[in-house]
Design a protein around this motif. Structure first.
Motif, PDB file in Angstrom:
ATOM      1  N   VAL A 308      12.797   6.370   1.423  1.00 17.09           N
ATOM      2  CA  VAL A 308      11.855   7.427   1.032  1.00 17.09           C
ATOM      3  C   VAL A 308      12.110   8.676   1.846  1.00 17.09           C
ATOM      4  O   VAL A 308      12.185   9.799   1.311  1.00 17.09           O
ATOM      5  N   ASN A 309      12.257   8.529   3.146  1.00 18.32           N
ATOM      6  CA  ASN A 309      12.497   9.687   4.002  1.00 18.32           C
ATOM      7  C   ASN A 309      13.838  10.358   3.679  1.00 18.32           C
ATOM      8  O   ASN A 309      13.932  11.591   3.609  1.00 18.32           O
ATOM      9  N   PHE A 312      13.566  11.706  -0.294  1.00 22.36           N
ATOM     10  CA  PHE A 312      12.510  12.642  -0.683  1.00 22.36           C
ATOM     11  C   PHE A 312      12.016  13.516   0.468  1.00 22.36           C
ATOM     12  O   PHE A 312      11.184  14.386   0.259  1.00 22.36           O
ATOM     13  N   ARG A 316       7.199  13.937   2.118  1.00 24.63           N
ATOM     14  CA  ARG A 316       6.770  12.882   1.204  1.00 24.63           C
ATOM     15  C   ARG A 316       6.559  11.570   1.949  1.00 24.63           C
ATOM     16  O   ARG A 316       5.636  10.811   1.631  1.00 24.63           O
ATOM     17  N   ALA A 319       3.190  11.687   3.638  1.00 21.02           N
ATOM     18  CA  ALA A 319       2.108  11.476   2.668  1.00 21.02           C
ATOM     19  C   ALA A 319       1.972   9.993   2.327  1.00 21.02           C
ATOM     20  O   ALA A 319       0.861   9.473   2.170  1.00 21.02           O
ATOM     21  N   LEU A 320       3.109   9.306   2.225  1.00 18.00           N
ATOM     22  CA  LEU A 320       3.079   7.877   1.947  1.00 18.00           C
ATOM     23  C   LEU A 320       2.436   7.104   3.101  1.00 18.00           C
ATOM     24  O   LEU A 320       1.630   6.189   2.889  1.00 18.00           O
ATOM     25  N   GLY A 375       3.865   9.325  -7.181  1.00 16.08           N
ATOM     26  CA  GLY A 375       3.935  10.745  -7.482  1.00 16.08           C
ATOM     27  C   GLY A 375       5.339  11.205  -7.823  1.00 16.08           C
ATOM     28  O   GLY A 375       5.553  12.360  -8.177  1.00 16.08           O
ATOM     29  N   GLU A 376       6.337  10.336  -7.726  1.00 19.02           N
ATOM     30  CA  GLU A 376       7.722  10.645  -8.095  1.00 19.02           C
ATOM     31  C   GLU A 376       8.255   9.478  -8.924  1.00 19.02           C
ATOM     32  O   GLU A 376       8.120   8.319  -8.534  1.00 19.02           O
ATOM     33  N   LEU A 379      10.795   7.270  -7.106  1.00 16.41           N
ATOM     34  CA  LEU A 379      10.417   6.729  -5.806  1.00 16.41           C
ATOM     35  C   LEU A 379      10.311   5.218  -5.928  1.00 16.41           C
ATOM     36  O   LEU A 379       9.647   4.710  -6.835  1.00 16.41           O
TER      37      LEU A 379
END
Length: 422
Positions: A308-309, A312, A316, A319-320, A375-376, A379
């Motif tokens: 994720v890092n 995105f 992001r 936020a996760l 949200g993606e 993801l």
């Protein structure tokens, strides 16, 4: 045969009777106000307010004022009933209460002027006041009261004053003038606030009515009635209002201070990103529990968080982490403590939880994580691996290592699950 009961006299008409009714109502009001002032003073002491000592002396001044009002009323009732023997004791009590009230007001002013006023000086002021008040009970032509005889005019009582009677009332007028002048000067520095106006009105009325009644005792009668009693009641009303205002401000300031302290405490014990407790807080809490700790530790590690890092960005990813922390906080029970251990790792102290309960909680967490909306579209699904170890020997550090080992067992078994340390 005429009826000499108090009710018969009080049912009559005339200036004396109306004055007596006014004093009866004023006495009841003074007692009620004294009780309220005492309650507020006690509250200030309980809150360790810096004005508590001043409030104590101020309340004592109102206590002596109430004693004066009560003594004056009883002497008037005795005069109305023609009880010559019952007139002078309450009359002396009222005069003595005036002296003690002046002593309390003087102490009140000194404490306001200097917060650390030595107690021996305050005690000395009260001692001098008590000695002077004691002289009122001694009959001698050279002292304040020459004899136990009194002149009664309706409900008004005039004692047989000795040589020191006039100097005594002159001294009282000087003290009242000096104290009121200093208090009004101090109140003026408040800048015209509501408390200032209340202080001005209260002390001005006590000053005017006190001077009037002192001159009246010396034979200079401006009004056909004593005015100090209603003056004291108005003074008490103003004092109570001022104390309520101060107490309300004290509570407001204390609430604001507590809010700031809680904010500072949160900054020191909370992880700024997730909002959960930080690692240091949990370690300190577990240290305080000692060998009496019960329950266990749940170690949580997010699956594929590095992806994720990397894909995105950290915004992001942060936020996760906040979303995961919120799900953890929502799932915890009373007494459980969740912290962000570091990175994408979380540790939860499950109070009084056995392996079966821990497994149930962990699976609820896994289900809550799956409901997080990424949200993606590209993801990856949010999952986590968990390991739980029960506290069995009071050593939470050893328990945490066992939970960490169980966590890696869960990862080896395919991630997205929970493993219980044996």
């Amino acid at each position: 045969m005429p009826d000499h009961t108090p009710s018969a006299f009080l049912a009559g008409a005339g200036t004396d009777t109306l004055t007596l009714w006014l004093n009866i109502m004023a006495t009841g009001a003074a007692v009620a106000l004294l009780v309220l002032l005492s309650v507020f003073t006690l509250a200030l002491y309980l809150y360790r307010d810096r004005e508590a000592q001043a409030a104590l002396h101020f309340t004592l001044a109102n206590l002596f004022a109430t004693m004066y009002i009560t003594g004056d009323l009883v002497s008037r009732v005795g005069a109305l009933m023609g009880d010559q023997d019952g007139v002078m004791p309450p009359y002396r009590l009222a005069l003595g209460a005036v002296v003690m009230g002046l002593a309390a007001l003087l102490c009140f002013h000194r404490v306001l002027r200097r917060r650390n006023e030595p107690r021996w000086r305050l005690a000395g002021i009260y001692t001098v006041g008590a000695l002077l008040a004691g002289l009122i009970w001694v009959d001698h032509p050279a002292l304040i009261i020459a004899s136990d005889q009194a002149t009664i005019r309706g409900t008004h009582v005039f004692a047989d004053y000795g040589t020191a009677g006039a100097p005594f009332f002159a001294f009282c007028m000087v003290m009242v003038t000096a104290i009121n002048w200093r208090m009004l000067r101090r109140a003026r520095r408040a800048g015209g606030s509501l408390a200032w106006w209340l202080t001005v009105i209260g002390f001005a009325l006590v000053f005017l009515t006190g001077v009037h009644d002192a001159l009246r005792e010396l034979g200079l009668e401006w009004l056909p009635m004593s005015t100090l009693t209603p003056g004291f009641v108005v003074f008490q009303l103003a004092a109570l209002a001022a104390m309520v205002i101060h107490y309300s401000r004290t509570l407001s300031e204390r609430t604001e201070t507590d809010h700031q302290l809680r904010h500072l405490a949160d900054k020191a014990t909370r992880d700024p990103l997730s909002g959960l407790f930080n690692r240091a807080f949990l370690e300190n809490h577990l240290d305080q529990l000692g060998h009496g700790a019960r329950g266990g530790l749940l170690f949580i590690d997010l699956d594929h968080f590095k992806v994720v890092n990397d894909r995105f960005g950290h915004v992001r990813g942060d936020a996760l982490l906040r979303a995961v922390a919120q799900r953890i906080d929502d799932t915890m029970r009373d007494g459980d403590i969740a912290c962000r251990w570091g990175g994408d790792e979380f540790v939860v102290y499950l109070a009084d939880a056995n392996p079966d309960a821990a497994d149930s909680i962990a699976r609820r967490l896994l289900d809550a994580f799956q409901r997080i909306t990424p949200g993606e579209q590209d993801l990856p699904p949010i999952g986590a691996s968990m390991g739980f170890a029960e506290l069995i020997d009071g050593d939470w550090r050893r328990t945490l290592r066992r939970a960490d080992q169980a966590l890696y067992e869960a990862k080896d078994q395919g991630r997205g699950g929970v493993a219980i340390a044996s």
